[in-house]
Design a protein around this motif. Structure first.
Motif, PDB file in Angstrom:
ATOM      1  N   VAL A 224       0.846  -1.197   0.000  1.00 37.45           N
ATOM      2  CA  VAL A 224       0.000   0.000   0.000  1.00 37.45           C
ATOM      3  C   VAL A 224       0.884   1.251   0.000  1.00 37.45           C
ATOM      4  N   THR A 225       0.539   2.196  -0.856  1.00 34.01           N
ATOM      5  CA  THR A 225       1.288   3.460  -0.937  1.00 34.01           C
ATOM      6  C   THR A 225       0.382   4.658  -0.631  1.00 34.01           C
ATOM      7  N   ASN A 226      -0.920   4.512  -0.984  1.00 37.71           N
ATOM      8  CA  ASN A 226      -1.848   5.643  -0.853  1.00 37.71           C
ATOM      9  C   ASN A 226      -3.101   5.255  -0.085  1.00 37.71           C
ATOM     10  N   VAL A 227      -3.691   6.245   0.585  1.00 35.93           N
ATOM     11  CA  VAL A 227      -4.976   6.054   1.268  1.00 35.93           C
ATOM     12  C   VAL A 227      -6.040   5.585   0.262  1.00 35.93           C
ATOM     13  N   LEU A 258      -9.787  -5.268   7.978  1.00 35.95           N
ATOM     14  CA  LEU A 258      -9.024  -5.082   6.744  1.00 35.95           C
ATOM     15  C   LEU A 258      -7.823  -4.184   7.078  1.00 35.95           C
ATOM     16  N   GLY A 259      -6.629  -4.761   6.997  1.00 33.68           N
ATOM     17  CA  GLY A 259      -5.435  -4.010   7.391  1.00 33.68           C
ATOM     18  C   GLY A 259      -4.471  -3.819   6.238  1.00 33.68           C
ATOM     19  N   VAL A 260      -3.432  -3.067   6.507  1.00 30.17           N
ATOM     20  CA  VAL A 260      -2.449  -2.815   5.442  1.00 30.17           C
ATOM     21  C   VAL A 260      -1.041  -3.159   5.913  1.00 30.17           C
ATOM     22  N   MET A 261      -0.235  -3.557   4.947  1.00 32.39           N
ATOM     23  CA  MET A 261       1.182  -3.749   5.240  1.00 32.39           C
ATOM     24  C   MET A 261       1.875  -2.404   5.097  1.00 32.39           C
ATOM     25  N   ILE A 262       2.757  -2.143   6.037  1.00 34.74           N
ATOM     26  CA  ILE A 262       3.578  -0.934   5.940  1.00 34.74           C
ATOM     27  C   ILE A 262       4.935  -1.415   5.444  1.00 34.74           C
ATOM     28  N   GLU A 263       5.126  -1.289   4.143  1.00 31.20           N
ATOM     29  CA  GLU A 263       6.377  -1.812   3.558  1.00 31.20           C
ATOM     30  C   GLU A 263       6.936  -0.898   2.471  1.00 31.20           C
ATOM     31  N   VAL A 264       6.268   0.235   2.289  1.00 28.42           N
ATOM     32  CA  VAL A 264       6.762   1.265   1.377  1.00 28.42           C
ATOM     33  C   VAL A 264       7.011   2.488   2.258  1.00 28.42           C
ATOM     34  N   PRO A 265       8.152   3.151   2.122  1.00 25.79           N
ATOM     35  CA  PRO A 265       8.405   4.307   3.000  1.00 25.79           C
ATOM     36  C   PRO A 265       7.250   5.306   3.022  1.00 25.79           C
ATOM     37  N   ALA A 266       6.595   5.515   1.881  1.00 29.01           N
ATOM     38  CA  ALA A 266       5.467   6.465   1.844  1.00 29.01           C
ATOM     39  C   ALA A 266       4.380   6.061   2.833  1.00 29.01           C
ATOM     40  N   ALA A 267       4.156   4.775   2.983  1.00 28.72           N
ATOM     41  CA  ALA A 267       3.113   4.297   3.903  1.00 28.72           C
ATOM     42  C   ALA A 267       3.505   4.608   5.348  1.00 28.72           C
ATOM     43  N   ALA A 268       4.770   4.405   5.679  1.00 32.05           N
ATOM     44  CA  ALA A 268       5.219   4.705   7.042  1.00 32.05           C
ATOM     45  C   ALA A 268       5.140   6.211   7.299  1.00 32.05           C
ATOM     46  N   LEU A 269       5.549   6.984   6.305  1.00 30.81           N
ATOM     47  CA  LEU A 269       5.550   8.448   6.477  1.00 30.81           C
ATOM     48  C   LEU A 269       4.126   9.003   6.562  1.00 30.81           C
ATOM     49  N   CYS A 270       3.173   8.306   5.958  1.00 26.84           N
ATOM     50  CA  CYS A 270       1.766   8.742   6.007  1.00 26.84           C
ATOM     51  C   CYS A 270       0.955   7.807   6.908  1.00 26.84           C
ATOM     52  N   ASP A 272      -0.173   8.151   9.791  1.00 28.26           N
ATOM     53  CA  ASP A 272      -1.292   8.807  10.465  1.00 28.26           C
ATOM     54  C   ASP A 272      -2.547   8.738   9.591  1.00 28.26           C
ATOM     55  N   ALA A 273      -2.391   9.026   8.308  1.00 28.21           N
ATOM     56  CA  ALA A 273      -3.540   9.011   7.396  1.00 28.21           C
ATOM     57  C   ALA A 273      -4.021   7.575   7.155  1.00 28.21           C
ATOM     58  N   LEU A 274      -3.077   6.657   6.992  1.00 28.75           N
ATOM     59  CA  LEU A 274      -3.474   5.263   6.742  1.00 28.75           C
ATOM     60  C   LEU A 274      -4.183   4.666   7.956  1.00 28.75           C
ATOM     61  N   ALA A 275      -3.771   5.095   9.142  1.00 29.56           N
ATOM     62  CA  ALA A 275      -4.381   4.548  10.359  1.00 29.56           C
ATOM     63  C   ALA A 275      -5.858   4.930  10.464  1.00 29.56           C
ATOM     64  N   ARG A 276      -6.256   5.962   9.738  1.00 29.48           N
ATOM     65  CA  ARG A 276      -7.667   6.358   9.779  1.00 29.48           C
ATOM     66  C   ARG A 276      -8.523   5.480   8.869  1.00 29.48           C
ATOM     67  N   VAL A 277      -7.890   4.775   7.923  1.00 27.61           N
ATOM     68  CA  VAL A 277      -8.690   3.975   6.993  1.00 27.61           C
ATOM     69  C   VAL A 277      -8.398   2.472   7.106  1.00 27.61           C
ATOM     70  N   ALA A 278      -7.383   2.113   7.896  1.00 26.47           N
ATOM     71  CA  ALA A 278      -7.026   0.687   8.033  1.00 26.47           C
ATOM     72  C   ALA A 278      -7.409   0.193   9.418  1.00 26.47           C
ATOM     73  N   ASP A 279      -7.742  -1.088   9.514  1.00 23.42           N
ATOM     74  CA  ASP A 279      -8.106  -1.651  10.826  1.00 23.42           C
ATOM     75  C   ASP A 279      -6.873  -2.112  11.603  1.00 23.42           C
ATOM     76  N   PHE A 280      -5.783  -2.357  10.901  1.00 27.15           N
ATOM     77  CA  PHE A 280      -4.533  -2.743  11.588  1.00 27.15           C
ATOM     78  C   PHE A 280      -3.357  -2.532  10.639  1.00 27.15           C
ATOM     79  N   PHE A 281      -2.172  -2.502  11.223  1.00 26.84           N
ATOM     80  CA  PHE A 281      -0.931  -2.392  10.446  1.00 26.84           C
ATOM     81  C   PHE A 281      -0.072  -3.640  10.659  1.00 26.84           C
ATOM     82  N   ALA A 282       0.631  -4.049   9.627  1.00 26.52           N
ATOM     83  CA  ALA A 282       1.677  -5.069   9.786  1.00 26.52           C
ATOM     84  C   ALA A 282       2.907  -4.531   9.044  1.00 26.52           C
TER      85      ALA A 282
END
Ligand code: PEP
Ligand code: MG
Length: 404
Positions: A224-227, A258-270, A272-282
């Motif tokens: 995942v790269t974008n919300v 429904l969660g997202v993998m944080i594996e692209v730097p953009a996802a880690a840097l954003c 905060d925004a992804l946490a509003r639309v994802a149920d969990f992070f891995a």
């Protein structure tokens, strides 16, 4: 198979991950190997030390055999940890789950002391075959995994095709055209590809939802790269659930997270925004490391740069944990960095309380958890995060581990 040593590849590439899952001693990226080996010659492959010794002396062979016996004894000792809880010395519970690459690992996972599957890599379903698996075939396999975990959760990641993972069936079945990217790792991979060809995603989500009646399931999106990618995937997810219900299928009232993998730097840097639309992070530290350091995880010429303990990677991990905690969603690490017991104090100190790792590593990581003290881990993480040199981080972790 006795062992595998190659000149190509890297420790966190998929070849290495698969071989480790099967418990085969492996050293990849051993430069100069073919120039020095001879047909019929003997070699000692020490996967733990990353060492290949060609034409060993009789004394080296005896020493290696002793090493194998010592390892077997250690495994036996670790086996006794199976029923003990993964709780730190100061009483903090930690979730330990296993990664699954192929169904053959299910019995290993059940015996490892892991509580469920934190990353089911669904790529195996599409490999080494001419046709795509349909919804029924997929539902059957997911259900088998869910049932085998007997009430513990299973996180199923939808297809992460692309990059170094090439899946013949997809292009030969006409599901996607041949990947034409000149740099596939930076092209049509993971969720990008699934959103471009949503029929694949719809079939897979339907099969996963059907398996959710057999036990707790979570769905995870790779790369995942974008919300917007998460929102689009969620819309498809709900559409698929509605269709199944209209077919008379009984689904859980509340859909699996429904969660997202944080594996692209953009996802880690954003995050905060992804946490509003994802149920969990891995956190997928393998790809996160590769994309942060611009060093291929499976390319031997970059192995000295590829390093999950690089301060840049650690800062992205910390950022992700902070944002997940702020949003009140769970966060785990399912990349290889969590499978090394020596990294556990640092990861605990960064606030992580959930790890998903190869089944064979569960006992030694559990041992690391059971000997950790959170206050000490916090102080250790503070010391590490003050470093700017990756080698200094490695030195500190090695010294800390030696003291335990
Ligand atoms: C990762 O990138 O860390 C990860 C767990 O996913 P994979 O290794 O399957 O790419
Ligand atoms: Mg990945």
């Amino acid at each position: 198979m006795a062992g595998v040593a190659t000149e190509e590849g890297g420790a966190d590439g998929h070849t290495a991950i698969m071989l480790r899952a099967l418990g085969i001693p492996t050293v990849l990226g051993a430069m100069g190997l073919t120039a020095h080996m001879r047909a019929g010659g003997l070699a000692v492959i020490d996967g733990s030390a990353g060492l290949v010794i060609l034409d060993p002396t009789p004394a080296t062979v005896i020493q290696a055999r002793r090493g194998v016996l010592a390892f077997a004894r250690r495994r036996q000792r670790w086996g006794r940890l199976r029923r003990l809880p993964a709780v730190t010395l100061c009483g903090t519970p930690v979730e330990l789950q296993a990664n699954l690459e192929i169904p053959a690992e299910l019995p290993l996972i059940a015996q490892s002391g892991a509580h469920g599957v934190g990353l089911l890599r669904s790529e195996f379903l599409f490999m080494n075959r001419d046709e795509l698996p349909d919804e029924d075939a997929q539902a059957e396999i997911y259900t088998t995994a869910v049932e085998a975990m007997a009430g513990d959760p299973v996180t199923i990641r939808v297809l992460d095709w692309g990059g170094e993972k090439e899946i013949e069936a997809l292009s030969s079945a006409g599901a996607v055209p041949d990947a034409a990217d000149s740099n596939p790792a930076l092209g049509m991979r993971g969720i990008r590809m699934l959103l471009r060809y949503p029929a694949l995603l719809e079939t897979q989500l339907a099969a996963i939802l059907r398996s959710a009646t057999a036990g707790p399931v979570r769905v995870m999106l790779p790369m995942v790269t974008n919300v917007a990618e998460v929102l689009q995937a969620r819309a498809i997810y709900h559409r698929v659930a509605d269709r199944l219900r209209s077919r008379g299928m009984k689904l859980p009232e509340v859909l699996p997270p429904l969660g997202v993998m944080i594996e692209v730097p953009a996802a880690a840097l954003c995050a905060d925004a992804l946490a509003r639309v994802a149920d969990f992070f891995a956190i997928g530290s393998n790809d996160l490391t590769m994309y942060t350091l611009a060093a291929d995880r499976a390319e031997s010429s970059a192995t000295d740069i590829y390093n999950s303990l690089h301060p840049a990677v650690l800062r992205l991990v910390r950022m992700t944990v902070i944002e997940a905690n702020r949003a009140g969603i769970s966060v785990s690490v399912c990349g290889e960095m969590a499978a090394h017991a020596r990294n556990i104090p640092l990861l605990l100190g960064l606030g992580l309380r959930s790890f998903s790792i190869v089944a064979t590593a569960v006992p030694r990581v559990k041992q690391a958890v059971r000997t950790a003290n959170i206050a000490e881990c916090d102080a250790f993480a503070t010391e590490i995060m003050a470093q700017s040199d990756p080698d200094a981080v490695t030195r500190l972790i090695t010294a800390h581990h030696a003291r335990l």
